[in-house]
Enzyme design. Structure first.
Site, PDB file in Angstrom:
ATOM      1  N   GLY A  99     -17.796  -8.774   8.482  1.00  0.00           N
ATOM      2  CA  GLY A  99     -16.553  -9.343   9.003  1.00  0.00           C
ATOM      3  C   GLY A  99     -15.406  -9.133   8.033  1.00  0.00           C
ATOM      4  O   GLY A  99     -15.558  -8.457   7.014  1.00  0.00           O
TER       5      GLY A  99
ATOM      6  N   GLY B 282     -22.051  -6.004  13.980  1.00  0.00           N
ATOM      7  CA  GLY B 282     -20.800  -6.181  14.721  1.00  0.00           C
ATOM      8  C   GLY B 282     -20.181  -4.821  14.993  1.00  0.00           C
ATOM      9  O   GLY B 282     -20.802  -3.769  14.777  1.00  0.00           O
ATOM     10  N   VAL B 283     -18.939  -4.857  15.446  1.00  0.00           N
ATOM     11  CA  VAL B 283     -18.260  -3.627  15.873  1.00  0.00           C
ATOM     12  C   VAL B 283     -18.228  -2.585  14.748  1.00  0.00           C
ATOM     13  O   VAL B 283     -18.634  -1.431  14.939  1.00  0.00           O
ATOM     14  CB  VAL B 283     -16.799  -3.961  16.263  1.00  0.00           C
ATOM     15  CG1 VAL B 283     -16.084  -2.730  16.745  1.00  0.00           C
ATOM     16  CG2 VAL B 283     -16.758  -5.040  17.308  1.00  0.00           C
TER      17      VAL B 283
ATOM     18  N   ASP C 177      -3.924 -10.286  11.895  1.00  0.00           N
ATOM     19  CA  ASP C 177      -5.230 -10.647  11.339  1.00  0.00           C
ATOM     20  C   ASP C 177      -5.173 -11.840  10.391  1.00  0.00           C
ATOM     21  O   ASP C 177      -6.212 -12.437  10.110  1.00  0.00           O
ATOM     22  CB  ASP C 177      -5.809  -9.447  10.546  1.00  0.00           C
ATOM     23  CG  ASP C 177      -6.559  -8.471  11.440  1.00  0.00           C
ATOM     24  OD1 ASP C 177      -6.436  -8.570  12.667  1.00  0.00           O
ATOM     25  OD2 ASP C 177      -7.264  -7.605  10.883  1.00  0.00           O
TER      26      ASP C 177
ATOM     27  N   HIS D 205     -13.554   9.428  43.836  1.00  0.00           N
ATOM     28  CA  HIS D 205     -14.952   9.837  43.799  1.00  0.00           C
ATOM     29  C   HIS D 205     -15.064  11.287  43.352  1.00  0.00           C
ATOM     30  O   HIS D 205     -14.287  12.109  43.816  1.00  0.00           O
ATOM     31  CB  HIS D 205     -15.586   9.700  45.189  1.00  0.00           C
ATOM     32  CG  HIS D 205     -16.986  10.211  45.226  1.00  0.00           C
ATOM     33  ND1 HIS D 205     -18.046   9.484  44.715  1.00  0.00           N
ATOM     34  CD2 HIS D 205     -17.512  11.390  45.667  1.00  0.00           C
ATOM     35  CE1 HIS D 205     -19.157  10.186  44.855  1.00  0.00           C
ATOM     36  NE2 HIS D 205     -18.859  11.353  45.427  1.00  0.00           N
TER      37      HIS D 205
ATOM     38  N   GLY E 125     -24.933  -6.261   9.152  1.00  0.00           N
ATOM     39  CA  GLY E 125     -24.009  -6.776  10.171  1.00  0.00           C
ATOM     40  C   GLY E 125     -23.967  -5.859  11.377  1.00  0.00           C
ATOM     41  O   GLY E 125     -23.563  -4.702  11.261  1.00  0.00           O
TER      42      GLY E 125
ATOM     43  N   ARG F 292       0.862  -1.186   0.000  1.00  0.00           N
ATOM     44  CA  ARG F 292       0.000   0.000   0.000  1.00  0.00           C
ATOM     45  C   ARG F 292       0.900   1.239   0.000  1.00  0.00           C
ATOM     46  O   ARG F 292       2.012   1.192   0.508  1.00  0.00           O
ATOM     47  CB  ARG F 292      -0.812  -0.096   1.298  1.00  0.00           C
ATOM     48  CG  ARG F 292      -1.783   0.959   1.612  1.00  0.00           C
ATOM     49  CD  ARG F 292      -2.132   0.901   3.097  1.00  0.00           C
ATOM     50  NE  ARG F 292      -2.719  -0.337   3.551  1.00  0.00           N
ATOM     51  CZ  ARG F 292      -4.032  -0.594   3.573  1.00  0.00           C
ATOM     52  NH1 ARG F 292      -4.879   0.303   3.154  1.00  0.00           N
ATOM     53  NH2 ARG F 292      -4.482  -1.747   4.038  1.00  0.00           N
TER      54      ARG F 292
ATOM     55  N   GLU G  22     -29.263  -7.583  10.849  1.00  0.00           N
ATOM     56  CA  GLU G  22     -28.379  -8.612  11.416  1.00  0.00           C
ATOM     57  C   GLU G  22     -29.042  -9.980  11.293  1.00  0.00           C
ATOM     58  O   GLU G  22     -30.232 -10.135  11.562  1.00  0.00           O
ATOM     59  CB  GLU G  22     -28.082  -8.255  12.886  1.00  0.00           C
ATOM     60  CG  GLU G  22     -27.469  -9.335  13.741  1.00  0.00           C
ATOM     61  CD  GLU G  22     -26.104  -9.846  13.238  1.00  0.00           C
ATOM     62  OE1 GLU G  22     -25.238  -9.020  12.910  1.00  0.00           O
ATOM     63  OE2 GLU G  22     -25.932 -11.084  13.179  1.00  0.00           O
TER      64      GLU G  22
HETATM   65  P1  FAD Z   1      -3.247  -4.918   8.601  1.00  0.00           P
HETATM   66  O1  FAD Z   1      -3.425  -3.729   9.447  1.00  0.00           O
HETATM   67  O2  FAD Z   1      -4.356  -5.328   7.722  1.00  0.00           O
HETATM   68  O3  FAD Z   1      -1.931  -4.661   7.753  1.00  0.00           O
HETATM   69  C1  FAD Z   1      -1.467  -5.544   6.790  1.00  0.00           C
HETATM   70  C2  FAD Z   1      -0.660  -4.772   5.760  1.00  0.00           C
HETATM   71  O4  FAD Z   1      -0.019  -5.718   4.910  1.00  0.00           O
HETATM   72  C3  FAD Z   1      -1.514  -3.904   4.838  1.00  0.00           C
HETATM   73  O5  FAD Z   1      -1.066  -2.576   4.870  1.00  0.00           O
HETATM   74  C4  FAD Z   1      -1.340  -4.517   3.453  1.00  0.00           C
HETATM   75  O6  FAD Z   1      -1.284  -3.546   2.419  1.00  0.00           O
HETATM   76  C5  FAD Z   1       0.011  -5.203   3.585  1.00  0.00           C
HETATM   77  N1  FAD Z   1       0.183  -6.323   2.656  1.00  0.00           N
HETATM   78  C6  FAD Z   1      -0.683  -7.333   2.418  1.00  0.00           C
HETATM   79  N2  FAD Z   1      -0.151  -8.208   1.531  1.00  0.00           N
HETATM   80  C7  FAD Z   1       1.076  -7.727   1.220  1.00  0.00           C
HETATM   81  C8  FAD Z   1       2.108  -8.178   0.351  1.00  0.00           C
HETATM   82  N3  FAD Z   1       1.988  -9.312  -0.325  1.00  0.00           N
HETATM   83  N4  FAD Z   1       3.220  -7.412   0.237  1.00  0.00           N
HETATM   84  C9  FAD Z   1       3.355  -6.245   0.931  1.00  0.00           C
HETATM   85  N5  FAD Z   1       2.409  -5.784   1.772  1.00  0.00           N
HETATM   86  C10 FAD Z   1       1.293  -6.520   1.910  1.00  0.00           C
HETATM   87  N6  FAD Z   1      -8.912  -2.899  15.719  1.00  0.00           N
HETATM   88  C11 FAD Z   1      -8.763  -2.444  16.974  1.00  0.00           C
HETATM   89  O7  FAD Z   1      -8.016  -3.039  17.761  1.00  0.00           O
HETATM   90  N7  FAD Z   1      -9.413  -1.323  17.415  1.00  0.00           N
HETATM   91  C12 FAD Z   1     -10.250  -0.632  16.604  1.00  0.00           C
HETATM   92  O8  FAD Z   1     -10.823   0.373  17.019  1.00  0.00           O
HETATM   93  C13 FAD Z   1     -10.432  -1.091  15.279  1.00  0.00           C
HETATM   94  N8  FAD Z   1     -11.247  -0.432  14.437  1.00  0.00           N
HETATM   95  C14 FAD Z   1     -11.361  -0.854  13.158  1.00  0.00           C
HETATM   96  C15 FAD Z   1     -12.205  -0.147  12.308  1.00  0.00           C
HETATM   97  C16 FAD Z   1     -12.349  -0.535  11.000  1.00  0.00           C
HETATM   98  C17 FAD Z   1     -13.258   0.252  10.083  1.00  0.00           C
HETATM   99  C18 FAD Z   1     -11.624  -1.660  10.521  1.00  0.00           C
HETATM  100  C19 FAD Z   1     -11.738  -2.081   9.084  1.00  0.00           C
HETATM  101  C20 FAD Z   1     -10.787  -2.368  11.351  1.00  0.00           C
HETATM  102  C21 FAD Z   1     -10.658  -1.976  12.689  1.00  0.00           C
HETATM  103  N9  FAD Z   1      -9.847  -2.672  13.577  1.00  0.00           N
HETATM  104  C22 FAD Z   1      -9.726  -2.246  14.860  1.00  0.00           C
HETATM  105  C23 FAD Z   1      -9.113  -3.893  13.171  1.00  0.00           C
HETATM  106  C24 FAD Z   1      -7.641  -3.561  12.907  1.00  0.00           C
HETATM  107  O9  FAD Z   1      -7.544  -2.578  11.912  1.00  0.00           O
HETATM  108  C25 FAD Z   1      -6.895  -4.812  12.481  1.00  0.00           C
HETATM  109  O10 FAD Z   1      -7.119  -5.821  13.438  1.00  0.00           O
HETATM  110  C26 FAD Z   1      -5.407  -4.556  12.379  1.00  0.00           C
HETATM  111  O11 FAD Z   1      -5.138  -3.549  11.444  1.00  0.00           O
HETATM  112  C27 FAD Z   1      -4.665  -5.838  11.983  1.00  0.00           C
HETATM  113  O12 FAD Z   1      -3.318  -5.565  11.886  1.00  0.00           O
HETATM  114  P2  FAD Z   1      -2.355  -6.413  10.951  1.00  0.00           P
HETATM  115  O13 FAD Z   1      -0.999  -5.799  11.107  1.00  0.00           O
HETATM  116  O14 FAD Z   1      -2.509  -7.845  11.224  1.00  0.00           O
HETATM  117  O15 FAD Z   1      -2.874  -6.204   9.461  1.00  0.00           O
END
Ligand code: FAD
Length: 460
Positions: free
Chosen positions: A267, A177-178, A308, A439, A175, A35, A198
C-alpha cells in the site's frame, strides 16, 4: 515576494490539473514541485511507467502463445534495456508535456520543496511567496512493514521494481493488491518466477470477491504463484539471496522462502512531512491523511488538500477530480466528486475493473439487491480473440437501478466506462440492456449481464 491567488504544492495528477483549471478560471497560479520533473507519482513512478511495462511485457508474452492462431514467430529475443528505454522516453515526453501545458495556461512552475510557515505563505528554499489560498497536493509514497527496510536493490518498492536491469530468477511480491499484481505480472512475463504473498485469504482486497477469484484463477494460469494467508515476518540477506520468514495467519506456523528479490507492495502512505502542518494546526487522521471538508478545506481556513494525501481511493483520476472540484468551488462554481462512482482498474491480463458497491458490501449493509452475471466464455468476440477468461457482474436494487459493476476480462478497464456513466445517470439494468451494443463486441457481455439480472440473458 510574489503574490498569487493560488499556490498548489505538488505537481502530480491532482496538483497539476488543479493548477491548470484554476488558471483557466482566471486565477494567478503557481505550482511548486520538489521532484526534478512534473507529473507526480503517476507519470514518473506509477500509472504510466507501469502501463508501459505491462504493454511491452504483454507483447512479449503474446508471441509465445501465437501457435493457437497458426502463427509461428520463430526465435523471440528480449532486449530489456530497449524495453526500459521505451518506458523512460514515454515518461520523459509526458512530464515535459506538463511543462508545456503550464506555459500555455500561464501557470508558474516553482522548483523546490515547499513548506507553509503560516496561512497564506509558502516557502521554497530561500524564496517566500504569498497566496490567497494554498492547495496541498503532495500525494503519497510506498508504505513498508515494521523492520523491513527498502533498499531498492534487493528489497524493492514499486519504484525499484519499475527500474530493474535484469529479470530476477525469483521475485516474491508482498501484497496481492493492484500494484503487486501488475508488477508481478510484468516480471513473470519477462522471465522471473513470481510468488505473491498475501496476508488475507484472497487477492485484490476491496474488489468483489467472485471477480477477485476469477482474476486469481486467470493469473495462476499465466504463471503467478499465490501464497495466501501468510504474513511476512522477517527478511534475512545471505550469500545466496534472501530468506523470507512467513507466518501462516491463525495457524501458529512459520514457513521460509528463498528468493532473489522482494517487492513490498502493501500500500501507500500520504506524504505531508516538512510542510509544517503540525505547527499550522492542520488536522490529520491517525493514518496521517489530511482531513478535509466537502469543499476540500482543511481545519485551517485558506489551506486546502486533495488527492492521495487526503482520505479516499488513491487513484490518479480521483486526484484529478478532487483538484478540479476544489478550484471550481474556490472560483464560486459548483464542484462535486461522487466517490461511489470512482472506477478502479487493475491492468493485468485479464484486466479487472470495478465501480460502486461490491456484493459483500451490499450483504453487510443488509441492502436488498439483484445480481446479473455473464461469462466471456459465452461472448463471441472473446471466443474469436481467445480472451475468454472472466465475467461481467452487475448488482442492482430490486427495481433494477445499478448499485455496482465488476468485470474481470480483456478490456475490462474500457468496458467499465459504460457502467460508470449508467450509474452516474441513475440508469437501470433494463436501460443498459435496451441500448444497442455492437456485435461482436466484449461490450455485449455487459448487456447480457444486465439482462441476466432480470432473468433474461440470451446467450447464457
Ligand atoms: P502524486 O502523484 O503522488 O504527486 C504528488 C507530488 O507532490 C509529487 O511529485 C511530489 O514530489 C510532490 N511533493 C510532495 N511534497 C512536496 C513538497 N513539500 N513540495 C513540493 N512538492 C512536493 N492510479 C491510477 O489511477 N491508475 C493507475 O494505473 C495507477 N497505477 C499506479 C502504479 C504504481 C506503480 C503506483 C505507485 C501508483 C499507481 N497509481 C495509479 C496511483 C497514482 O499514481 C496516484 O493515485 C496519483 O499519482 C496521486 O496523485 P496526487 O497528485 O495526489 O499525488
Amino acid at each position: 515576494m510574489s503574490a498569487y491567488d493560488l499556490i498548489v504544492i505538488g505537481a502530480g495528477p491532482g496538483g497539476y490539473v488543479a493548477a491548470i483549471r484554476a488558471a483557466q478560471l482566471g486565477m494567478k497560479v503557481a505550482c511548486v514541485e520538489g521532484r526534478g520533473s512534473l507529473g507526480g507519482t503517476c507519470l514518473n513512478v506509477g500509472c504510466i511507467p507501469s502501463k508501459a511495462l505491462l504493454t511491452s511485457s504483454g507483447k512479449y508474452a503474446e508471441l509465445s502463445h501465437l501457435s493457437a492462431h497458426g502463427i509461428s514467430a520463430g526465435e523471440v529475443s528480449l532486449d530489456l534495456g530497449a524495453l526500459m528505454a521505451r518506458k523512460d522516453k514515454i515518461v520523459g515526453d509526458l512530464t515535459k508535456g506538463i511543462a508545456f501545458l503550464f506555459k500555455k495556461n500561464g501557470v508558474d512552475h516553482i522548483e523546490g520543496w515547499a513548506s507553509i510557515p503560516a496561512p497564506g505563505q509558502v516557502q521554497v528554499g530561500e524564496d517566500s511567496y504569498t497566496a490567497k489560498n494554498i492547495l496541498i497536493a503532495t500525494g503519497s509514497e510506498p508504505a513498508t512493514l515494521p523492520g523491513v527496510e527498502i533498499d531498492e536493490v534487493d528489497v524493492l518498492s514499486s519504484t525499484g521494481a519499475l527500474a530493474l536491469e535484469a529479470a530476477p530468477e525469483h521475485l516474491v511480491v508482498i501484497g496481492a493488491g493492484v500494484i503487486g499484481l501488475e508488477l508481478g505480472q510484468v516480471w513473470s512475463r519477462l522471465g522471473s518466477k513470481v510468488t505473491v504473498v498475501e496476508y488475507l485469504d484472497r487477492i485484490l482486497p476491496g474488489i468483489d470477491g467472485e471477480i477477485a477469484k476469477l482474476s486469481q484463477r486467470a493469473l495462476s494460469k499465466r504463471g503467478l504463484k499465490f501464497q495466501l494467508g501468510r504474513a511476512l515476518k522477517t527478511i534475512e540477506k545471505g550469500e545466496n539471496g534472501l530468506t523470507l520468514t512467513l507466518d501462516r495467519v491463525g495457524k501458529d506456523k512459520e514457513e521460509q522462502i528463498q528468493t532473489d528479490k522482494v517487492l513490498v507492495a502493501i500500500g501507500r502512505r500520504p506524504v505531508t512531512k516538512g510542510l509544517g502542518l503540525e505547527k499550522l494546526g492542520v488536522t490529520v487522521t491517525a493514518r496521517g491523511f489530511i482531513e478535509v471538508g466537502g469543499d476540500f478545506q482543511t481545519s485551517v481556513p485558506g489551506i486546502y488538500a486533495i488527492g492521495d494525501c487526503v482520505p479516499g481511493p488513491m487513484l490518479a483520476h480521483k486526484a484529478e477530480e478532487d483538484g478540479i472540484a476544489c478550484v471550481e468551488m474556490l472560483a464560486g462554481e459548483a464542484g462535486h466528486v461522487d466517490y461511489n462512482l470512482v472506477p478502479g482498474v487493475v491492468y493485468t491480463d485479464p484486466e479487472v475493473a470495478s465501480v460502486g458497491a461490491t456484493e459483500e458490501a451490499l450483504k453487510e449493509a443488509g441492502t436488498e439487491y439483484i445480481c446479473g452475471n455473464f461469462t466471456f466464455m459465452a461472448n463471441s468476440r472473446a471466443r474469436a480473440s481467445g480472451e475468454t477468461d472472466g465475467a461481467v457482474k452487475v448488482l442492482a436494487d430490486p427495481a433494477g437501478k445499478l448499485l455496482g459493476a465488476h468485470i474481470c476480462g480483456a478490456h475490462a478497464g474500457d468496458l467499465i466506462a459504460e457502467l460508470v456513466l449508467a450509474m452516474a445517470k441513475g440508469a437501470t439494468v433494463a436501460e443498459v440492456a435496451a441500448a444497442c451494443h455492437a456485435h461482436p463486441s466484449m461490450a455485449e457481455a455487459v448487456k447480457e449481464a444486465c439482462l441476466d439480472a432480470m432473468g433474461r440473458a440470451i446467450h447464457a
